[in-house]
Design a protein around this motif. Structure first.
Motif, PDB file in Angstrom:
ATOM      1  N   THR A 231       1.184  -1.468   0.537  1.00 42.37           N
ATOM      2  CA  THR A 231       0.046  -0.274   0.032  1.00 42.37           C
ATOM      3  C   THR A 231       0.853   1.248  -0.638  1.00 42.37           C
ATOM      4  OG1 THR A 231      -1.555  -1.177   1.373  1.00 42.37           O
ATOM      5  CG2 THR A 231      -1.517   1.528   1.123  1.00 42.37           C
ATOM      6  N   VAL A 232       1.977   1.395   0.895  1.00 42.51           N
ATOM      7  CA  VAL A 232       3.081   2.676   0.814  1.00 42.51           C
ATOM      8  C   VAL A 232       3.534   2.788  -0.598  1.00 42.51           C
ATOM      9  CG1 VAL A 232       5.116   3.524   1.983  1.00 42.51           C
ATOM     10  CG2 VAL A 232       3.174   2.305   3.307  1.00 42.51           C
ATOM     11  N   ALA A 233       3.690   1.223  -1.033  1.00 43.48           N
ATOM     12  CA  ALA A 233       4.626   1.727  -2.887  1.00 43.48           C
ATOM     13  C   ALA A 233       3.462   2.125  -3.636  1.00 43.48           C
ATOM     14  CB  ALA A 233       5.413   0.367  -2.706  1.00 43.48           C
ATOM     15  N   ILE A 234       2.568   1.748  -3.448  1.00 47.65           N
ATOM     16  CA  ILE A 234       1.889   2.038  -4.415  1.00 47.65           C
ATOM     17  C   ILE A 234       0.493   3.443  -4.169  1.00 47.65           C
ATOM     18  CG2 ILE A 234      -1.327   1.770  -5.431  1.00 47.65           C
ATOM     19  CD1 ILE A 234      -0.572  -1.698  -5.015  1.00 47.65           C
ATOM     20  N   SER A 235      -0.189   4.118  -3.010  1.00 41.76           N
ATOM     21  CA  SER A 235      -0.263   4.859  -3.130  1.00 41.76           C
ATOM     22  C   SER A 235       0.824   6.405  -2.489  1.00 41.76           C
ATOM     23  CB  SER A 235      -0.758   5.262  -1.496  1.00 41.76           C
ATOM     24  OG  SER A 235       0.287   4.688  -0.169  1.00 41.76           O
ATOM     25  N   LEU A 236       2.714   6.302  -3.042  1.00 38.65           N
ATOM     26  CA  LEU A 236       3.181   7.141  -2.623  1.00 38.65           C
ATOM     27  C   LEU A 236       3.629   6.967  -4.340  1.00 38.65           C
ATOM     28  CD1 LEU A 236       6.295   6.353  -0.108  1.00 38.65           C
ATOM     29  CD2 LEU A 236       4.129   8.036  -0.151  1.00 38.65           C
ATOM     30  N   LEU A 237       3.719   6.533  -4.836  1.00 43.92           N
ATOM     31  CA  LEU A 237       4.243   6.542  -6.402  1.00 43.92           C
ATOM     32  C   LEU A 237       3.197   7.261  -6.715  1.00 43.92           C
ATOM     33  CD1 LEU A 237       5.459   5.926  -9.075  1.00 43.92           C
ATOM     34  CD2 LEU A 237       4.380   3.491  -8.844  1.00 43.92           C
ATOM     35  N   LEU A 238       1.944   6.948  -6.398  1.00 41.03           N
ATOM     36  CA  LEU A 238       0.672   7.556  -7.559  1.00 41.03           C
ATOM     37  C   LEU A 238       0.062   9.502  -6.502  1.00 41.03           C
ATOM     38  CD1 LEU A 238      -1.766   4.741  -7.563  1.00 41.03           C
ATOM     39  CD2 LEU A 238      -0.782   5.473  -8.898  1.00 41.03           C
ATOM     40  N   GLY A 239       0.730   8.999  -5.727  1.00 42.21           N
ATOM     41  CA  GLY A 239       0.465  10.524  -5.050  1.00 42.21           C
ATOM     42  C   GLY A 239       1.373  11.573  -5.187  1.00 42.21           C
ATOM     43  N   LEU A 240       2.728  10.669  -5.213  1.00 41.51           N
ATOM     44  CA  LEU A 240       3.988  11.487  -6.266  1.00 41.51           C
ATOM     45  C   LEU A 240       3.624  12.442  -7.271  1.00 41.51           C
ATOM     46  CD1 LEU A 240       6.528  12.515  -5.068  1.00 41.51           C
ATOM     47  CD2 LEU A 240       7.385  11.128  -5.416  1.00 41.51           C
ATOM     48  N   LEU A 241       3.347  11.747  -8.762  1.00 43.86           N
ATOM     49  CA  LEU A 241       2.546  12.138  -9.374  1.00 43.86           C
ATOM     50  C   LEU A 241       1.640  13.401  -9.793  1.00 43.86           C
ATOM     51  CD1 LEU A 241       2.902   8.506 -11.457  1.00 43.86           C
ATOM     52  CD2 LEU A 241       4.750  10.461 -11.791  1.00 43.86           C
ATOM     53  N   ALA A 242       0.968  13.047  -8.422  1.00 45.33           N
ATOM     54  CA  ALA A 242      -0.541  13.492  -8.402  1.00 45.33           C
ATOM     55  C   ALA A 242      -0.442  14.638  -8.528  1.00 45.33           C
ATOM     56  CB  ALA A 242      -1.768  13.055  -7.852  1.00 45.33           C
ATOM     57  N   ALA A 243       0.671  15.290  -6.778  1.00 44.67           N
ATOM     58  CA  ALA A 243       0.938  15.758  -6.282  1.00 44.67           C
ATOM     59  C   ALA A 243       2.008  16.982  -7.002  1.00 44.67           C
ATOM     60  CB  ALA A 243       1.877  15.344  -5.074  1.00 44.67           C
ATOM     61  N   TYR A 244       2.437  15.907  -7.555  1.00 48.02           N
ATOM     62  CA  TYR A 244       4.032  17.761  -8.759  1.00 48.02           C
ATOM     63  C   TYR A 244       2.629  17.887  -9.662  1.00 48.02           C
ATOM     64  CZ  TYR A 244       8.513  16.308  -7.687  1.00 48.02           C
ATOM     65  OH  TYR A 244       9.777  16.366  -6.551  1.00 48.02           O
ATOM     66  N   ALA A 245       1.451  17.471 -10.399  1.00 48.02           N
ATOM     67  CA  ALA A 245       0.462  17.591 -11.274  1.00 48.02           C
ATOM     68  C   ALA A 245      -0.061  18.887 -10.622  1.00 48.02           C
ATOM     69  CB  ALA A 245      -0.032  16.810 -12.061  1.00 48.02           C
TER      70      ALA A 245
END
Length: 565
Positions: A370-384
Motif C-alpha cells: 500500500t505504501v509503495a502504490i499510494s506514494l508512487l501515485l500520490g507523488l505523480l498527482a501532487a506534482y501535477a
C-alpha cells in the motif's frame, strides 16, 4: 536551456503523462467497480424488481443508519465542544501529550476499538470483573455489548478527536479581542459566546459535525462487533447480503443507495470546509491562551482532561492490560504472557489453521504494498497539482472521491469486476493493497502537494545552471524538502492498511487473513484462549498504529496545525 526554461516556471510541466498513471488507476480500480455496482442496482430495480420484503430490509437499513449516525454525532458534539474550548483557550501541563493521546482513537483500526470496549465493558471486561468481585456476583452486571448504547459510545470514542482538531483549531485561531470588545460593551460571558464566538465558529462546527456524521454513517466493524446482526446499517446489510446470503443484486442496490448518501455528504463537506476560515488579525503568538486562574477554570479544565482520559484512553489501557492477564474461575486475576506465546502456535495441528503471526505477516506485506502504490501515485498527482491549471481544477475533485465511498462498497465492487484472470479476487492478492491504496491515495496527495508548492523555484534554477541533470535536481533539491511529508504519507498509508477491515472482508481468502480479520474471527469464537489471543493481537495492532501517530506528530510539517481533516 529547455530544462532551465521549464524549471524557471517553478515546477516540471504537469502534462498528461503525470496524470496518466493516477487516472488509469482510478478508472480501473475505482470507477469500474462503482460502475458495476450501478449496473447491478439498476438491473435489480428495473429488470428483476424488488419484493416487499427486500424493500423492508432496505428501508430498515437506511432508517437505522441515519438514526444511529445522527445520535452519535449529537453525542460526539456534546463531548467534543467543551473539550475544543479548553484546548482552544487554555494552557495546561501535558496538553501536547493529551492531544496525541486523543488522536489515537481516530487512527486506531475499528476492530481494535471494538476489542478495547470489549476489554473494558464486555462480559470478561475489567469493569464487570471489578463489580463481580466487589459485590460477589456470579454474572456480569453490565450487559452493554450487543446494544445501541455500545455503538453510540464507540462512535463518540472514535470521532471526538475530529471535533477537537477542527473546532479546537478554529477556536485557537479566533481573535480573542472580538469577544473582549463585546464584554467591554456590556455583554455577559454567555451572550458574548452566543452572539460573537459561536457565529464565527459555525462553519467549523458544521464541518466537524458533517464529517463525524459521515464516519458514523459508514461505520462497519464497530456495529458488526459491538452491536451484532440485529443492528443492521447499510454497511452491515451489504455485508450480510453479499457474503452470507449471496444476494448480490440487493447488495448492489444497497451499495448504490449508500454511495448516493456519502457522495452528497462529501460535496456538502467540501463546500463547508472552504468556509471554515475565522477572522484573523495581527497578534502575538499564543494570544488568547492562558493558564486557568480561577477555581471555576481549574474545575473546567480538570473535568475535561479527566473525562477525555477516561473516555478515550481508558479503553485502550484496558485492552493492553487485558492481553496480559488471566481470570480464574474464582475471579482471581493473574499476569501472563501466554496469549502472546500462543500467537505462534498451531495447537490444533490443523492444516487449515492459520496462526495469528502469519496473519500479522500478511498485514505487514499488504501495508508495504500500500505504501509503495499510494506514494508512487500520490507523488505523480501532487506534482501535477502543484502548478494550477484548468485541467487540475477539473481533476482535483476526482482524487477525493474514494474518501466518500465506503470500504464495504469498494469490496463488493471488486468482487463484481475482478472475478476472472488476470485480476481474480481468489488468486490475485495484490487487489488487497490496491483497495487499501484507494483510501490512502487522497491523504498522500494532500500531504505532499503543500510541500511541493513550498519549494522555491530559484533553488531548482540554480542547480540546473550549475550543471545538475533534472534527476539530480529532483534528488538533491526536491527530496530533502518533501522528505518529511513523504515520510508522514508513508506512515499514514501503512497504518491505514494495517487496520483496514471493510474491503478486506470481501477480498481476503480464509487461508490468507490479515490481522484485523484474525481479530474478528477470534472475538467471534468462544473460549478464554481465543479471547486472550484477540486481545493480544489487538494490543499489537494498537501499538503499531500508536507508534505511527507519534512519528507523524514528530515529523509534522512546521506550521501545520493538525486540525484539518
Amino acid at each position: 536551456m529547455k530544462t532551465i526554461g521549464r524549471l524557471s516556471r517553478g515546477l516540471p510541466a504537469p502534462g498528461l503523462w503525470l496524470w496518466a498513471l493516477p487516472l488509469l488507476f482510478l478508472a480501473v480500480f475505482f470507477f469500474q467497480p462503482l460502475g458495476a455496482i450501478l449496473r447491478l442496482a439498476l438491473e435489480q430495480a428495473l429488470v428483476e424488481g424488488i419484493s416487499a420484503y427486500e424493500w423492508g430490509r432496505v428501508w430498515r437499513a437506511v432508517s437505522f443508519t441515519l438514526y444511529q449516525a445522527l445520535l452519535s454525532t449529537l453525542l460526539t458534539l456534546l463531548v467534543g465542544l467543551p473539550a475544543a474550548y479548553v484546548f482552544g483557550r487554555y494552557l495546561f501541563r501535558g496538553k501536547g501529550l493529551l492531544r496525541v493521546l486523543t488522536t489515537l482513537p481516530f487512527i486506531m483500526p475499528t476492530v481494535v476499538v471494538a476489542a478495547a470496549f470489549n476489554a473494558l465493558l464486555g462480559p470478561r471486561g475489567w469493569l464487570n470483573l471489578f463489580l463481580m468481585d466487589w459485590f460477589n456476583l456470579s454474572q456480569p452486571p453490565i450487559q452493554i455489548l450487543g446494544t445501541l448504547p455500545a455503538i453510540l459510545l464507540a462512535h463518540v470514542f472514535y470521532n471526538t478527536t475530529i471535533v477537537l482538531r477542527v473546532v479546537g483549531g478554529a477556536w485557537a485561531q479566533l481573535d480573542p479581542r472580538l469577544e473582549q470588545a463585546a464584554r467591554v460593551l456590556g455583554a455577559s460571558p454567555w451572550r458574548a459566546l452566543r452572539e460573537v464566538t459561536l457565529p464565527l465558529l459555525r462553519p467549523a462546527v458544521l464541518s466537524a459535525a458533517l464529517l463525524v456524521f459521515l464516519f458514523d454513517f459508514t461505520s462497519f466493524a464497530v456495529i458488526l462487533l459491538l452491536g451484532g446482526p440485529r443492528f443492521a446499517t447499510l454497511e452491515v446489510e451489504i455485508y450480510v447480503q453479499a457474503l452470507n446470503l449471496l444476494n448480490l443484486p440487493l447488495a448492489g442496490l444497497l451499495s448504490f443507495i449508500q454511495l448516493l448518501f456519502t457522495l452528497a455528504m462529501t460535496v456538502v463537506y467540501s463546500r463547508l470546509a472552504g468556509q471554515r476560515a475565522v477572522p484573523l488579525s495581527p497578534r502575538l503568538q499564543g494570544e488568547g491562551m492562558a493558564y486557568p486562574m480561577t477555581w471555576k477554570q481549574h474545575l473546567l479544565v480538570g473535568i475535561v482532561v479527566l473525562g477525555l482520559l477516561a473516555l478515550l484512553v481508558g479503553p485502550l489501557l484496558a485492552l493492553g492490560f487485558r492481553s496480559v492477564t488471566t481470570v480464574a474461575a474464582d475471579g482471581g486475576i493473574g499476569w501472563t504472557t501466554a496469549y502472546y506465546q500462543e500467537l505462534f502456535v498451531n495447537r490444533r495441528g490443523s492444516l487449515f489453521y492459520v496462526p495469528p503471526v502469519v496473519a500479522a505477516r500478511n498485514s505487514l506485506v499488504y501495508a508495504a504494498g500500500t505504501v509503495a502504490i499510494s506514494l508512487l501515485l500520490g507523488l505523480l498527482a501532487a506534482y501535477a497539482l502543484a502548478r494550477p491549471s484548468r485541467l487540475n481544477r477539473l481533476i482535483d475533485p476526482l482524487l477525493m472521491l474514494p474518501l466518500g465511498t465506503s470500504a464495504v462498497t469498494l469490496g463488493l465492487g471488486f468482487i463484481l469486476v475482478f472475478n476472472r484472470p488476470p485480476f481474480d479476487v481468489r488468486s490475485f492478492p495484490a487487489l488487497i493493497p490496491i483497495a487499501h491504496s484507494l483510501v490512502a491515495f487522497p491523504f498522500v496527495v494532500r500531504t505532499l502537494q503543500p510541500a511541493l508548492v513550498s519549494i522555491p523555484a530559484p533553488l531548482r534554477q540554480a542547480a540546473s545552471v550549475l550543471g545538475a541533470s533534472p534527476l539530480r535536481v529532483w534528488w538533491e533539491i526536491d527530496m530533502p524538502i518533501i522528505g518529511r511529508a513523504a515520510l508522514v504519507s508513508a506512515i499514514f498509508s501503512f497504518t491505514i492498511s494495517l487496520g483496514e477491515f471493510g474491503a478486506t472482508t470481501f477480498l481476503t481468502r480464509p487461508e490468507v487473513p490479515t490481522l484485523p480479520i484474525a481479530i474478528y474471527r477470534y472475538l467471534s469464537q468462544p473460549g478464554a484462549l481465543n479471547y486472550g489471543q484477540a486481545m493480544a493481537m489487538s494490543t499489537l495492532l494498537m501499538l503499531l498504529t500508536g507508534a505511527g501517530i507519534l512519528v507523524m506528530e514528530r515529523f509534522r510539517l512546521p506550521g501545520s496545525s493538525g486540525g484539518d481533516f
